[in-house]
Design an enzyme around this catalytic site. Sequence first.
Site, short mmCIF file in Angstrom:
data_model
loop_
_atom_site.label_atom_id
_atom_site.label_comp_id
_atom_site.label_asym_id
_atom_site.label_seq_id
_atom_site.Cartn_x
_atom_site.Cartn_y
_atom_site.Cartn_z
N GLY A 235 54.22 47.70 41.90
CA GLY A 235 54.61 46.35 42.28
C GLY A 235 53.53 45.77 43.16
N SER A 236 53.90 44.95 44.16
CA SER A 236 52.88 44.47 45.10
C SER A 236 52.28 45.67 45.83
CB SER A 236 53.49 43.54 46.14
OG SER A 236 54.26 42.59 45.52
N GLY A 237 53.14 46.54 46.28
CA GLY A 237 52.70 47.87 46.73
C GLY A 237 52.77 48.78 45.51
N ASN B 290 57.06 45.19 33.55
CA ASN B 290 56.77 43.98 32.77
C ASN B 290 55.43 43.92 32.05
OD1 ASN B 290 59.19 42.35 33.44
ND2 ASN B 290 58.42 42.63 35.52
N ASP C 2 48.29 38.59 42.38
CA ASP C 2 49.37 38.49 41.40
C ASP C 2 48.86 38.94 40.03
OD1 ASP C 2 51.25 37.61 39.48
OD2 ASP C 2 51.99 36.07 40.85
N ASN D 254 66.46 43.53 53.74
CA ASN D 254 65.10 44.05 53.70
C ASN D 254 64.23 43.04 54.44
OD1 ASN D 254 62.57 44.98 53.09
ND2 ASN D 254 62.84 44.94 50.86
N ARG E 186 50.06 38.78 37.14
CA ARG E 186 50.22 37.83 36.03
C ARG E 186 49.03 36.88 35.96
NH1 ARG E 186 56.26 36.76 37.86
NH2 ARG E 186 55.09 37.03 39.77
N ARG F 21 46.06 45.81 49.25
CA ARG F 21 45.61 47.02 49.98
C ARG F 21 44.67 47.84 49.08
NH1 ARG F 21 51.59 49.10 51.16
NH2 ARG F 21 52.29 47.14 50.26
N GLU G 207 66.20 49.11 44.44
CA GLU G 207 66.23 49.68 45.79
C GLU G 207 67.46 49.18 46.56
OE1 GLU G 207 62.33 48.14 45.52
OE2 GLU G 207 61.55 49.70 46.84
N ARG H 45 66.78 48.37 54.76
CA ARG H 45 65.60 49.13 54.37
C ARG H 45 64.75 49.28 55.63
NH1 ARG H 45 61.39 47.49 49.72
NH2 ARG H 45 60.38 49.52 49.59
N HIS I 67 58.02 54.22 49.33
CA HIS I 67 58.74 53.77 48.13
C HIS I 67 59.86 54.75 47.77
CE1 HIS I 67 54.97 51.39 46.78
NE2 HIS I 67 55.86 50.54 47.26
P1 ADP Z 1 57.44 43.76 45.45
O1 ADP Z 1 56.70 44.99 45.86
O2 ADP Z 1 57.05 42.54 46.21
O3 ADP Z 1 58.92 43.96 45.25
P2 ADP Z 1 57.37 43.55 42.58
O4 ADP Z 1 57.90 44.90 42.24
O5 ADP Z 1 58.24 42.37 42.33
O6 ADP Z 1 56.79 43.49 44.04
O7 ADP Z 1 56.00 43.37 41.77
C1 ADP Z 1 55.18 42.27 41.96
C2 ADP Z 1 54.02 42.39 40.98
O8 ADP Z 1 54.54 42.46 39.64
C3 ADP Z 1 53.07 41.20 41.03
O9 ADP Z 1 51.73 41.65 40.98
C4 ADP Z 1 53.43 40.46 39.76
O10 ADP Z 1 52.33 39.75 39.28
C5 ADP Z 1 53.76 41.61 38.84
N1 ADP Z 1 54.51 41.14 37.66
C6 ADP Z 1 55.73 40.60 37.61
N2 ADP Z 1 56.03 40.23 36.34
C7 ADP Z 1 54.94 40.53 35.58
C8 ADP Z 1 54.60 40.39 34.20
N3 ADP Z 1 55.46 39.85 33.32
N4 ADP Z 1 53.39 40.81 33.80
C9 ADP Z 1 52.51 41.35 34.66
N5 ADP Z 1 52.77 41.52 35.98
C10 ADP Z 1 53.96 41.12 36.44
#
Ligand code: ADP
Length: 394
Positions: free
Chosen positions: A211-213, A333, A284, A9, A286, A242, A380, A94, A182
């Site tokens: 996720g990030s997206g 999460n 982020d 990827n 978190r 975004r 994925e 990907r 996605h």
């Molecule tokens: P990517 O699209 O880069 O694969 P991910 O699916 O790993 O992204 O998601 C990243 C996002 O998930 C980030 O915003 C991260 O802060 C959030 N994240 C990961 N673990 C937790 C958690 N325990 N609580 C809240 N958000 C989380």
Amino acid sequence: MANTLLVLNAGSSSLKFSLFELPAQGKLQAVAVGQIEGLGGAPHLEARDGDGRPLADIRWDSGQLTTHAAALQQIDALLRERFSKLQLLGVGHRVVHGGAQHSAPLLITPAALDTLATFIPLAPLHQPHNLAAIRALQQSHPGLPQVACFDTAFHRTQLDIGEYYGLPYEYYQRGVRRYGFHGLSYEYIAATLPSVAPAIADGRVIVAHLGSGASLCAMHRRRSVGSSMGFTALDGLMMGTRPGNIDPGIVLYLLQHEGLTPAEIQELLYKRSGLLGLSGISNDMRLLEASDAPRARLAIDHFVYRIQREIGALAAVLGGLDALVFTGGIGENSVAIRRQICTHATWLGVDLDPAANERGETCLTRAGSAVSAWVVPTNEELMIARHTRAVLGV
Ligand code: ADP
């Protein structure tokens, strides 16, 4: 060592990889997972084995490893050192965009690669890097079969009527239409639902990949009928950096009155907006959840509000709803965000069991909830490996 498949990827400054062992019979097994981040900056390779034990942690000086080709050489060397007699049967990539015509993975040929390059304007920040990794491997391993797996493919079953924009028809003919992204994540969830949640698997389901997206997919009978994302992965929900769906008049305003260039607008929309832009703190989740800053709260609340609106829209497209599924880093999460979203969906019939949500159980709702809610971790990479195995017939 047994036969293997490599999954790649490639992003703008990163290259993620997973090595899958391919038993003669039985399931694909991840034996190495890792990534090189910071390509062009200060590169860092981190890899773990299938049980999560560290395999490698290497840093290079700034300016070393600037290309995907160089990164691939390092990954190749690492895997050959750690897995003696590595039998690599093929590589699955990907690839973000498969255009309107590709509803399935594609064996890479020179002609196929030329076609995929025509989609670069549709995904300028992702497609060139995806293709760069394919080209680099063609150079270094000319006989190795490669398979492109598209993020758009799963959505080719979307409702036809939903694929249009209210623009002159010739733009639709020239490819300006809703694609959706996605797709590899949604396809994995669709394949997993029958074993995890058989009662609702073939019903009307909204999957939230957060996720990030971030996007939502409306599924019926495990096929996509609609997505919150459209022509590009900028559309729909607000994401890490975004903005998601914005009034197109804003783009005109930025061009005509704020004096931004197209390149500056691109950067604003892909890199500086979303959770990061609104909070002024981070993309982020978190960090935002841990922050007391009012704008961190604002960014989270707006993130949830946009999901709430889009769930309503896709439930209308589906003509009702049987289940809501959470996936992606945030969906898998964040207890608090799932709680907020489910609470806003009470009107649809979601009866959240707060304790089950706290414990991170697979089913989040009480028995008898008219609409059930679930957490299903996505994978994925495994989806790409499965596709690659099927296309190569190995
Ligand atoms: P990517 O699209 O880069 O694969 P991910 O699916 O790993 O992204 O998601 C990243 C996002 O998930 C980030 O915003 C991260 O802060 C959030 N994240 C990961 N673990 C937790 C958690 N325990 N609580 C809240 N958000 C989380």
